[in-house]
Design a protein around this motif. Sequence first.
Motif, short mmCIF file in Angstrom:
data_model
loop_
_atom_site.label_atom_id
_atom_site.label_comp_id
_atom_site.label_asym_id
_atom_site.label_seq_id
_atom_site.Cartn_x
_atom_site.Cartn_y
_atom_site.Cartn_z
N LEU A 59 -16.91 -48.66 112.41
CA LEU A 59 -17.29 -49.66 111.87
C LEU A 59 -18.48 -50.44 110.64
O LEU A 59 -18.51 -51.46 110.55
N TYR A 60 -19.07 -48.86 110.02
CA TYR A 60 -20.18 -49.47 109.06
C TYR A 60 -19.47 -49.33 108.37
O TYR A 60 -19.99 -50.12 107.33
N ALA A 61 -18.67 -48.47 108.14
CA ALA A 61 -17.50 -48.78 106.79
C ALA A 61 -16.30 -49.97 106.68
O ALA A 61 -16.83 -50.63 105.56
N LEU A 62 -16.29 -50.37 107.64
CA LEU A 62 -15.29 -51.55 107.93
C LEU A 62 -16.94 -53.05 107.90
O LEU A 62 -16.60 -53.82 106.51
N ARG A 63 -17.84 -52.49 108.09
CA ARG A 63 -18.97 -53.73 107.65
C ARG A 63 -19.04 -53.64 106.18
O ARG A 63 -19.80 -54.87 106.21
N ASP A 64 -19.54 -52.58 105.41
CA ASP A 64 -18.97 -52.33 104.67
C ASP A 64 -18.44 -53.22 103.30
O ASP A 64 -18.69 -53.71 102.41
N PRO A 92 -29.11 -57.13 114.62
CA PRO A 92 -28.36 -56.33 115.95
C PRO A 92 -27.17 -54.83 115.33
O PRO A 92 -27.48 -54.18 115.98
N LEU A 93 -26.62 -55.57 114.09
CA LEU A 93 -25.87 -54.64 114.24
C LEU A 93 -26.64 -53.29 112.95
O LEU A 93 -26.47 -51.84 113.65
N ILE A 94 -27.33 -53.79 112.19
CA ILE A 94 -27.89 -52.25 111.81
C ILE A 94 -28.72 -51.31 112.92
O ILE A 94 -28.71 -50.41 112.92
N ALA A 95 -29.62 -52.56 113.57
CA ALA A 95 -30.31 -51.49 114.71
C ALA A 95 -29.29 -50.84 115.35
O ALA A 95 -29.82 -49.90 116.32
N SER A 96 -28.59 -51.43 115.81
CA SER A 96 -27.34 -50.75 117.26
C SER A 96 -26.64 -49.56 116.43
O SER A 96 -26.75 -48.50 117.10
N SER A 97 -26.25 -48.95 115.16
CA SER A 97 -26.08 -48.34 113.99
C SER A 97 -26.98 -47.00 114.02
O SER A 97 -26.24 -46.31 114.56
N VAL A 98 -28.34 -47.85 113.76
CA VAL A 98 -29.51 -46.59 113.40
C VAL A 98 -29.30 -45.73 114.79
O VAL A 98 -29.37 -44.41 115.33
N MET A 99 -29.63 -46.38 115.83
CA MET A 99 -30.04 -46.13 117.16
C MET A 99 -28.67 -45.34 118.19
O MET A 99 -29.22 -44.36 118.62
N SER A 100 -27.42 -45.63 117.73
CA SER A 100 -26.67 -44.87 118.08
C SER A 100 -26.16 -43.28 118.12
O SER A 100 -26.37 -42.63 118.68
N LYS A 101 -26.32 -43.25 116.51
CA LYS A 101 -26.93 -41.98 115.80
C LYS A 101 -27.87 -41.19 116.43
O LYS A 101 -27.28 -39.89 117.01
N LYS A 102 -28.86 -41.83 116.78
CA LYS A 102 -30.47 -40.89 117.34
C LYS A 102 -30.42 -41.19 118.60
O LYS A 102 -30.50 -40.21 118.72
N ALA A 109 -35.74 -50.59 99.51
CA ALA A 109 -35.51 -50.24 100.96
C ALA A 109 -34.12 -51.73 100.62
O ALA A 109 -34.04 -52.02 100.04
N PHE A 110 -34.07 -51.13 102.63
CA PHE A 110 -32.91 -51.39 102.44
C PHE A 110 -32.86 -53.67 102.85
O PHE A 110 -32.70 -54.33 103.06
N MET A 111 -34.49 -52.96 103.95
CA MET A 111 -35.21 -54.22 103.92
C MET A 111 -36.03 -54.82 103.36
O MET A 111 -36.65 -53.80 102.73
N1 URA Z 1 -27.86 -47.34 107.93
C1 URA Z 1 -27.17 -46.89 109.15
O1 URA Z 1 -27.10 -46.26 109.93
N2 URA Z 1 -26.08 -48.01 109.91
C2 URA Z 1 -26.60 -49.06 109.12
O2 URA Z 1 -25.59 -50.75 109.46
C3 URA Z 1 -27.47 -49.40 108.18
C4 URA Z 1 -28.27 -48.04 107.49
#
Ligand code: URA
Length: 434
Positions: free
Chosen positions: A164-169, A178-188, A206-208
């Motif tokens: 999904l991240y590659a697609l969003r890119d 919500p997409l960034i937060a879920s992306s980071v937290m899913s891996k953690k 930074a990203f933000m």
């Molecule tokens: N880092 C991530 O792991 N996911 C994002 O969506 C953005 C930054």
Amino acid sequence: MRAVDLIAKKRDGAELSHDELAFLTDGYCRGDIPDYQMSAFAMAVLFRGMTPAETASLTLAMARSGDQVDLSPIPGIKVDKHSTGGVGDKTTLIVAPLVAAAGVPVAKMSGRGLGHTGGTIDKLESIPGFRAELQREAFLAQVSEIGISVIGQSGNLAPADKKLYALRDVTATVESIPLIASSVMSKKIAAGADAIVLDVKAGSGAFMKTAAEAEKLAQAMVRIGTEVGRQTAAIISDMDQPLGYRIGNALEVQEAIETLQGIGPEDLTSLCLTLGAHMAVLGGVSASVDEAKEFLKSKLASGEALEKFKAFVAAQGGDATVADDPTKLPQAFYEVEVAADAQGYVASIDAERLGHAAMLLGAGRAAKDDAIDYGVGLTLRKKAGDPVKIGETIAVMHVRTPSGFEDVMEKVRASYVIQAEKPALRPLVLSVVT
Ligand code: URA
């Protein structure tokens, strides 16, 4: 259930259920739902947002899409730490042994660098002999034995997020909280920690880019943690200039060692103590952040944190004597000074531009499979608030050849914002979200 109906539901602003989000995530990961439908869904989320319950459901669905690390054989509360990515950010190299010395087990998976930010694994691999690829059993055994292991992220961790991240890119849908937060937290969450401390960077590197955006992202991630039963705290920290003075793999290892020796830069030391203190509190070894900071300072002063770093490096095959003799780390052959072209005070340093400059020297990757040169990078001689005269050295480039880097030198110079008046600097830790 049909993907098109769920896309329409989100487009119209309704809330999707846990099962509906699992249907989309699992279907996309398996290849049953095509890219064009998932990108329409991501765009609908970008415009409509997600409720906390939806964000948590998406996170869990992505976390469960691949390997899920079981850290339960290791006694104690396992606390992970994650940075949203900065320049000169070598905090894991310091915080991990520091909290391990204080009794918090660290079983951590880290990434490699891409673009202007570096990766912890690249930094560790600049230590001769260091191995970041351990079998799962060896990883768990090392944490049980010495309290710390840091390895490369498994290839099958949250594969739904990877896709999904590659697609969003490529569909202009990265910039959704919500997409960034879920992306980071899913891996953690897939990496198995019981509790998580996040370092959310705000600023030019930074990203933000603003503290307000960073705080929104932090709140979304802390809420996910709470919803899924992993205690989470987030520190919002300044990235309007790089952290510490050194950028580049071996250079950052050297600065991390100096910090563990108690002679590191003040900003880096202070952020590490803050992150570490929150980890110590979540890990149950300290009752309050202030108490934890004092405890961690004692671990730096006694040399126990540095000893833990050496034990960790040696356990993963690395040459731990680099901690006593940093010349054993890869070195660049030449040092080229960059001189200021204006007079006054350094107001800020564009960390993203400087990170790109370090990448162009060979310290980072423009593309995923690029090779990196561990010895090259930058040492800053001036940071925000410092007075500067025309012709004075503001930074040093550590390079392989004495010339051929004029464009990079210009980039380094241009990343410094110099103004006539002494600037009012904002604090390094901007806020904390728990
Ligand atoms: N880092 C991530 O792991 N996911 C994002 O969506 C953005 C930054």
